[in-house]
Scaffold this motif. Sequence first.
Motif, PDB file in Angstrom:
ATOM      1  N   LEU A 100      61.804  98.138  63.215  1.00 48.92           N
ATOM      2  CA  LEU A 100      61.287  98.594  64.511  1.00 48.92           C
ATOM      3  C   LEU A 100      59.806  98.283  64.686  1.00 48.92           C
ATOM      4  CD1 LEU A 100      62.806 102.129  65.290  1.00 48.92           C
ATOM      5  CD2 LEU A 100      63.090 100.015  66.575  1.00 48.92           C
ATOM      6  N   GLY A 101      59.062  98.272  63.556  1.00 45.03           N
ATOM      7  CA  GLY A 101      57.620  98.083  63.644  1.00 45.03           C
ATOM      8  C   GLY A 101      57.147  96.877  62.857  1.00 45.03           C
ATOM      9  N   TYR A 102      56.123  96.175  63.397  1.00 44.45           N
ATOM     10  CA  TYR A 102      55.565  94.978  62.778  1.00 44.45           C
ATOM     11  C   TYR A 102      54.046  95.067  62.863  1.00 44.45           C
ATOM     12  CZ  TYR A 102      60.337  93.448  63.673  1.00 44.45           C
ATOM     13  OH  TYR A 102      61.707  93.378  63.717  1.00 44.45           O
ATOM     14  N   VAL A 103      53.384  95.187  61.717  1.00 43.66           N
ATOM     15  CA  VAL A 103      51.933  95.358  61.689  1.00 43.66           C
ATOM     16  C   VAL A 103      51.287  94.228  60.904  1.00 43.66           C
ATOM     17  CG1 VAL A 103      50.045  96.869  60.916  1.00 43.66           C
ATOM     18  CG2 VAL A 103      52.115  97.866  61.883  1.00 43.66           C
ATOM     19  N   ASP A 104      50.210  93.663  61.458  1.00 42.12           N
ATOM     20  CA  ASP A 104      49.454  92.603  60.797  1.00 42.12           C
ATOM     21  C   ASP A 104      48.665  93.208  59.648  1.00 42.12           C
ATOM     22  OD1 ASP A 104      47.957  90.427  60.060  1.00 42.12           O
ATOM     23  OD2 ASP A 104      46.952  90.181  61.995  1.00 42.12           O
ATOM     24  N   LYS A 105      48.852  92.661  58.446  1.00 42.33           N
ATOM     25  CA  LYS A 105      48.164  93.188  57.273  1.00 42.33           C
ATOM     26  C   LYS A 105      46.653  92.998  57.353  1.00 42.33           C
ATOM     27  CE  LYS A 105      50.709  91.089  54.118  1.00 42.33           C
ATOM     28  NZ  LYS A 105      51.287  90.738  52.802  1.00 42.33           N
ATOM     29  N   ASP A 106      46.199  92.079  58.184  1.00 41.15           N
ATOM     30  CA  ASP A 106      44.765  91.855  58.357  1.00 41.15           C
ATOM     31  C   ASP A 106      44.173  92.730  59.457  1.00 41.15           C
ATOM     32  OD1 ASP A 106      44.659  89.858  56.365  1.00 41.15           O
ATOM     33  OD2 ASP A 106      45.391  88.355  57.798  1.00 41.15           O
ATOM     34  N   GLY A 107      44.988  93.594  60.035  1.00 36.39           N
ATOM     35  CA  GLY A 107      44.535  94.451  61.130  1.00 36.39           C
ATOM     36  C   GLY A 107      43.863  95.726  60.643  1.00 36.39           C
ATOM     37  N   SER A 108      43.556  96.590  61.572  1.00 34.32           N
ATOM     38  CA  SER A 108      42.839  97.827  61.252  1.00 34.32           C
ATOM     39  C   SER A 108      43.797  98.913  60.762  1.00 34.32           C
ATOM     40  CB  SER A 108      42.106  98.345  62.499  1.00 34.32           C
ATOM     41  OG  SER A 108      43.044  98.802  63.452  1.00 34.32           O
ATOM     42  N   PRO A 109      43.286  99.833  59.923  1.00 34.40           N
ATOM     43  CA  PRO A 109      44.121 100.960  59.476  1.00 34.40           C
ATOM     44  C   PRO A 109      44.662 101.779  60.639  1.00 34.40           C
ATOM     45  CG  PRO A 109      42.150 100.803  58.120  1.00 34.40           C
ATOM     46  CD  PRO A 109      41.965  99.829  59.260  1.00 34.40           C
ATOM     47  N   GLY A 110      43.871 101.894  61.697  1.00 34.87           N
ATOM     48  CA  GLY A 110      44.308 102.672  62.851  1.00 34.87           C
ATOM     49  C   GLY A 110      45.566 102.115  63.481  1.00 34.87           C
ATOM     50  N   ARG A 111      45.706 100.790  63.420  1.00 36.61           N
ATOM     51  CA  ARG A 111      46.897 100.155  63.984  1.00 36.61           C
ATOM     52  C   ARG A 111      48.136 100.550  63.187  1.00 36.61           C
ATOM     53  NH1 ARG A 111      45.679  94.058  64.992  1.00 36.61           N
ATOM     54  NH2 ARG A 111      43.832  95.007  65.869  1.00 36.61           N
ATOM     55  N   LEU A 112      48.010 100.610  61.872  1.00 40.13           N
ATOM     56  CA  LEU A 112      49.130 101.033  61.026  1.00 40.13           C
ATOM     57  C   LEU A 112      49.529 102.468  61.357  1.00 40.13           C
ATOM     58  CD1 LEU A 112      51.111 100.779  58.657  1.00 40.13           C
ATOM     59  CD2 LEU A 112      49.217 101.388  57.122  1.00 40.13           C
ATOM     60  N   VAL A 113      48.543 103.321  61.526  1.00 40.79           N
ATOM     61  CA  VAL A 113      48.818 104.727  61.844  1.00 40.79           C
ATOM     62  C   VAL A 113      49.555 104.841  63.175  1.00 40.79           C
ATOM     63  CG1 VAL A 113      47.736 106.936  62.426  1.00 40.79           C
ATOM     64  CG2 VAL A 113      46.890 105.606  60.475  1.00 40.79           C
ATOM     65  N   ARG A 114      49.093 104.090  64.184  1.00 41.86           N
ATOM     66  CA  ARG A 114      49.770 104.117  65.492  1.00 41.86           C
ATOM     67  C   ARG A 114      51.205 103.612  65.383  1.00 41.86           C
ATOM     68  NH1 ARG A 114      44.881 102.067  67.153  1.00 41.86           N
ATOM     69  NH2 ARG A 114      45.700  99.957  67.517  1.00 41.86           N
ATOM     70  N   ALA A 115      51.378 102.566  64.574  1.00 45.54           N
ATOM     71  CA  ALA A 115      52.716 101.993  64.413  1.00 45.54           C
ATOM     72  C   ALA A 115      53.668 102.983  63.745  1.00 45.54           C
ATOM     73  CB  ALA A 115      52.633 100.713  63.589  1.00 45.54           C
ATOM     74  N   VAL A 116      53.191 103.684  62.724  1.00 44.88           N
ATOM     75  CA  VAL A 116      54.036 104.672  62.035  1.00 44.88           C
ATOM     76  C   VAL A 116      54.476 105.744  63.022  1.00 44.88           C
ATOM     77  CG1 VAL A 116      54.050 106.517  60.304  1.00 44.88           C
ATOM     78  CG2 VAL A 116      53.103 104.277  59.728  1.00 44.88           C
ATOM     79  N   ARG A 117      53.562 106.211  63.850  1.00 45.19           N
ATOM     80  CA  ARG A 117      53.907 107.251  64.824  1.00 45.19           C
ATOM     81  C   ARG A 117      54.944 106.745  65.833  1.00 45.19           C
ATOM     82  NH1 ARG A 117      47.857 109.060  64.959  1.00 45.19           N
ATOM     83  NH2 ARG A 117      47.937 110.840  63.546  1.00 45.19           N
ATOM     84  N   LYS A 118      54.773 105.507  66.279  1.00 48.14           N
ATOM     85  CA  LYS A 118      55.718 104.934  67.246  1.00 48.14           C
ATOM     86  C   LYS A 118      57.112 104.794  66.637  1.00 48.14           C
ATOM     87  CE  LYS A 118      53.425 103.182  71.012  1.00 48.14           C
ATOM     88  NZ  LYS A 118      53.902 103.221  72.403  1.00 48.14           N
ATOM     89  N   VAL A 119      57.175 104.221  65.433  1.00 50.96           N
ATOM     90  CA  VAL A 119      58.470 104.003  64.784  1.00 50.96           C
ATOM     91  C   VAL A 119      59.147 105.338  64.478  1.00 50.96           C
ATOM     92  CG1 VAL A 119      59.604 103.082  62.719  1.00 50.96           C
ATOM     93  CG2 VAL A 119      57.857 101.731  63.895  1.00 50.96           C
ATOM     94  N   ALA A 120      58.365 106.326  64.051  1.00 53.18           N
ATOM     95  CA  ALA A 120      58.925 107.659  63.782  1.00 53.18           C
ATOM     96  C   ALA A 120      59.540 108.265  65.039  1.00 53.18           C
ATOM     97  CB  ALA A 120      57.845 108.579  63.215  1.00 53.18           C
ATOM     98  N   ALA A 121      58.994 107.879  66.186  1.00 51.81           N
ATOM     99  CA  ALA A 121      59.512 108.385  67.468  1.00 51.81           C
ATOM    100  C   ALA A 121      60.659 107.528  67.990  1.00 51.81           C
ATOM    101  CB  ALA A 121      58.387 108.420  68.495  1.00 51.81           C
ATOM    102  N   GLY A 122      61.064 106.502  67.194  1.00 52.08           N
ATOM    103  CA  GLY A 122      62.172 105.640  67.601  1.00 52.08           C
ATOM    104  C   GLY A 122      61.770 104.517  68.536  1.00 52.08           C
ATOM    105  N   GLU A 123      60.463 104.246  68.637  1.00 50.15           N
ATOM    106  CA  GLU A 123      59.967 103.206  69.527  1.00 50.15           C
ATOM    107  C   GLU A 123      59.587 101.956  68.736  1.00 50.15           C
ATOM    108  OE1 GLU A 123      56.808 104.678  72.054  1.00 50.15           O
ATOM    109  OE2 GLU A 123      57.642 106.696  71.964  1.00 50.15           O
TER     110      GLU A 123
END
Length: 202
Positions: A100-123
């Motif tokens: 469900l989620g795809y995060v760039d490893k070169d991106g910011s930690p905040g992006r990972l946190v947002r992605a986890v919240r989205k995927v946890a919500a089924g988005e």
Amino acid sequence: MTKVLVLHSVSLVGSALAALLRSEGDFDVTAAGWRTAARRAESLRPDVAVVDVDCPGASAVLTGKGTGPGRLLDPPTPLLVLATAKTPGTLGRAFQAKALGYVDKDGSPGRLVRAVRKVAAGERFIDAALASAFMQADPVPLSPRELSVLARAAQGDSVAEIARALHLASGTVRNYMAAVTRKTGARNRIDAIRISRSAGWV
């Protein structure tokens, strides 16, 4: 509280990712390796599994038995993958595994946190930095079973070891490897592994 299972082949990296997510305050995070992934998922029943798809062993999560998200994980767990734009093939594999989620490893930690919240919500969450790599990703020509055989071959397993691990006859494993060689246009098994690694399929 959102329960997160971080899967990584390097213990130190997995622990660092877990510490980063814990610092956000509303995540209950556990880090684990591939061998304990299924057991941890069964006991923790996480809301999200974070997987670095470039790690050795990640193929087991993406091409294991079953058809749903988090194939190796029992019960099935929503997947969030860490990837780079340099390996579009891994993104294709993750998409086939219904991540469900795809995060760039070169991106910011905040992006990972947002992605986890989205995927946890089924988005779905797709990092903008990975969008072009998604478009470049060629369809994986191999079936999930062929990929699972190839992934073990790439780790150095013999035909007999692959057969035992996947509960197949040795002749069946050879047939799968012959199909992999043909479909990848390779000269032999070693060449098939090289081509598949270069494409990001294993």
